[in-house]
Scaffold this motif. Structure first.
Motif, PDB file in Angstrom:
ATOM      1  N   ALA A 257     -25.601  37.897  33.147  1.00  0.00           N
ATOM      2  CA  ALA A 257     -25.044  37.257  34.179  1.00  0.00           C
ATOM      3  C   ALA A 257     -26.431  36.152  34.963  1.00  0.00           C
ATOM      4  O   ALA A 257     -27.599  37.420  34.931  1.00  0.00           O
ATOM      5  N   VAL A 258     -26.317  35.090  35.096  1.00  0.00           N
ATOM      6  CA  VAL A 258     -27.014  34.519  35.947  1.00  0.00           C
ATOM      7  C   VAL A 258     -26.328  33.567  37.567  1.00  0.00           C
ATOM      8  O   VAL A 258     -25.971  33.223  36.976  1.00  0.00           O
ATOM      9  N   HIS A 259     -26.884  34.433  38.968  1.00  0.00           N
ATOM     10  CA  HIS A 259     -25.681  33.850  39.701  1.00  0.00           C
ATOM     11  C   HIS A 259     -26.709  32.194  40.627  1.00  0.00           C
ATOM     12  O   HIS A 259     -28.045  32.525  40.826  1.00  0.00           O
ATOM     13  N   PHE A 260     -25.475  31.818  41.136  1.00  0.00           N
ATOM     14  CA  PHE A 260     -26.151  30.755  41.438  1.00  0.00           C
ATOM     15  C   PHE A 260     -25.299  30.184  42.532  1.00  0.00           C
ATOM     16  O   PHE A 260     -24.927  31.698  43.131  1.00  0.00           O
ATOM     17  N   ALA A 261     -25.924  29.582  43.432  1.00  0.00           N
ATOM     18  CA  ALA A 261     -25.147  29.777  45.257  1.00  0.00           C
ATOM     19  C   ALA A 261     -23.688  29.580  45.240  1.00  0.00           C
ATOM     20  O   ALA A 261     -22.667  30.678  45.800  1.00  0.00           O
ATOM     21  N   LEU A 278     -31.402  35.432  30.499  1.00  0.00           N
ATOM     22  CA  LEU A 278     -31.784  34.616  31.535  1.00  0.00           C
ATOM     23  C   LEU A 278     -32.390  35.729  33.368  1.00  0.00           C
ATOM     24  O   LEU A 278     -32.030  36.140  33.424  1.00  0.00           O
ATOM     25  N   LYS A 279     -33.759  34.733  33.829  1.00  0.00           N
ATOM     26  CA  LYS A 279     -33.808  34.978  35.108  1.00  0.00           C
ATOM     27  C   LYS A 279     -32.614  34.195  36.137  1.00  0.00           C
ATOM     28  O   LYS A 279     -32.195  33.675  35.921  1.00  0.00           O
ATOM     29  N   ASP A 280     -32.259  35.437  36.870  1.00  0.00           N
ATOM     30  CA  ASP A 280     -31.651  35.432  38.204  1.00  0.00           C
ATOM     31  C   ASP A 280     -31.930  34.538  38.882  1.00  0.00           C
ATOM     32  O   ASP A 280     -32.662  34.282  39.532  1.00  0.00           O
ATOM     33  N   ARG A 281     -31.139  33.245  39.027  1.00  0.00           N
ATOM     34  CA  ARG A 281     -32.033  32.297  39.580  1.00  0.00           C
ATOM     35  C   ARG A 281     -32.212  32.659  41.387  1.00  0.00           C
ATOM     36  O   ARG A 281     -32.782  31.674  41.910  1.00  0.00           O
ATOM     37  N   ARG A 282     -30.904  33.501  41.617  1.00  0.00           N
ATOM     38  CA  ARG A 282     -31.045  33.663  42.944  1.00  0.00           C
ATOM     39  C   ARG A 282     -32.505  34.192  43.321  1.00  0.00           C
ATOM     40  O   ARG A 282     -32.708  33.828  44.336  1.00  0.00           O
TER      41      ARG A 282
END
Ligand SMILES: [Zn+2]
Length: 288
Positions: A257-261, A278-282
């Motif tokens: 999972a990728v977490h966003f705001a 994929l890199k976790d954007r958080r």
């Protein structure tokens, strides 16, 4: 947030229960919930409910013409993230803080737009029924995600240099998909959430088109398991959304999972991103 399948089953059940019911009065305890002034809520009194339907993620309640006016009125509802449109056998207490718009029926029941949490974001507006299609919220919608538009139209609409995940949730591109079902559609299509729409091959658009059936399957599922009353929390038949760390139901790889705001996107690395996690954007934002 209720998306196309959830709003569809809500509209079908409300339609079955409310059709022909007569309105006694209507009020809006949520100070900012009613987004229109003309026609006024009072104009609903004495009218019969003609039916309940849906456009995109928005339920629409239609009221018959009245003795005062030969024009039908439509109530367009936007549930936002925490709103629910439900019918109750008894009227809401005046202290009910979830109440946003109340339509009291002559038989004692009440159609209620409720919203959980402290924010007031859900809204309703009354428009002449003939003006629904021209309403800015409706006129700007893309084609319904289910039944899916023809592949050529889907290809035209998605041919944008934008990631598929946010683009498919953009109601102006295609109507009905939100944060939950976008993960399911992309997983079904075996496409990366970060793929650019404009990079899709014809065959990939075909896969995306074919994957939209998960929305129809969800409606079928709800038809089977939901009785007359739609519960506050629907038993959503999600296979990957928010199942990070669990095995992919199709290939067994560990879902990532990728977490966003404000949301999270879950995907199968083996089938959707060529094995890449994929890199976790958080996290990457914090590390910058
Ligand atoms: Zn998989």
């Amino acid at each position: 947030m209720p998306e196309l399948p959830e709003v569809e089953i809500t509209a079908r059940r409300l339609d079955a229960r409310l059709r022909d019911a007569e309105v006694e009065s209507a009020m809006s305890p949520g100070m900012v919930a009613l987004k229109s002034v003309d026609p006024p809520l009072a104009a609903l009194a004495g009218r019969q409910i003609a039916g309940v339907c849906r456009v995109g993620k928005m339920p629409i309640v239609e009221f018959e013409a009245s003795s005062d006016s030969d024009e039908r009125i439509a109530m367009l509802v936007h549930l936002m993230s925490a709103g629910r449109l439900q019918v109750f056998d008894k009227r809401a207490s005046l202290r009910d803080r979830t109440a946003r718009v109340l339509v009291r029926l002559a038989d004692g029941r009440e159609l209620r737009l409720r919203e959980f949490g402290t924010k007031q974001r859900a809204w309703a507006k009354l428009v002449p029924a003939g003006a629904v299609e021209a309403d800015e919220m409706v006129a700007t919608l893309g084609p319904e995600a289910w039944p899916a538009p023809p592949p050529e139209e889907l290809a035209r609409r998605t041919a944008q240099p934008r990631h598929l995940h946010p683009m498919l949730r953009d109601q102006r591109v295609i109507a009905g998909i939100g944060r939950s079902w976008v993960d399911e559609v992309l997983w079904e299509a075996a496409l990366s959430p970060f793929r650019q729409g404009s990079d899709l091959e014809d065959e990939e658009v075909e896969r995306l088109h074919g994957a939209m059936h998960v929305l129809g399957d969800a409606i079928d599922h709800y038809e089977e398991v939901i009785g007359d009353v739609v519960p506050d929390k629907l038993p959503m038949p999600l296979k990957v959304h928010r199942r990070e760390g669990e095995p992919c139901p199709r290939c067994g790889a560990t879902l990532a999972a990728v977490h966003f705001a404000e949301h999270v996107t879950t995907y199968c690395p083996d089938e959707q991103t060529g094995g890449r996690v994929l890199k976790d954007r958080r996290l990457s934002r914090l590390l910058k």
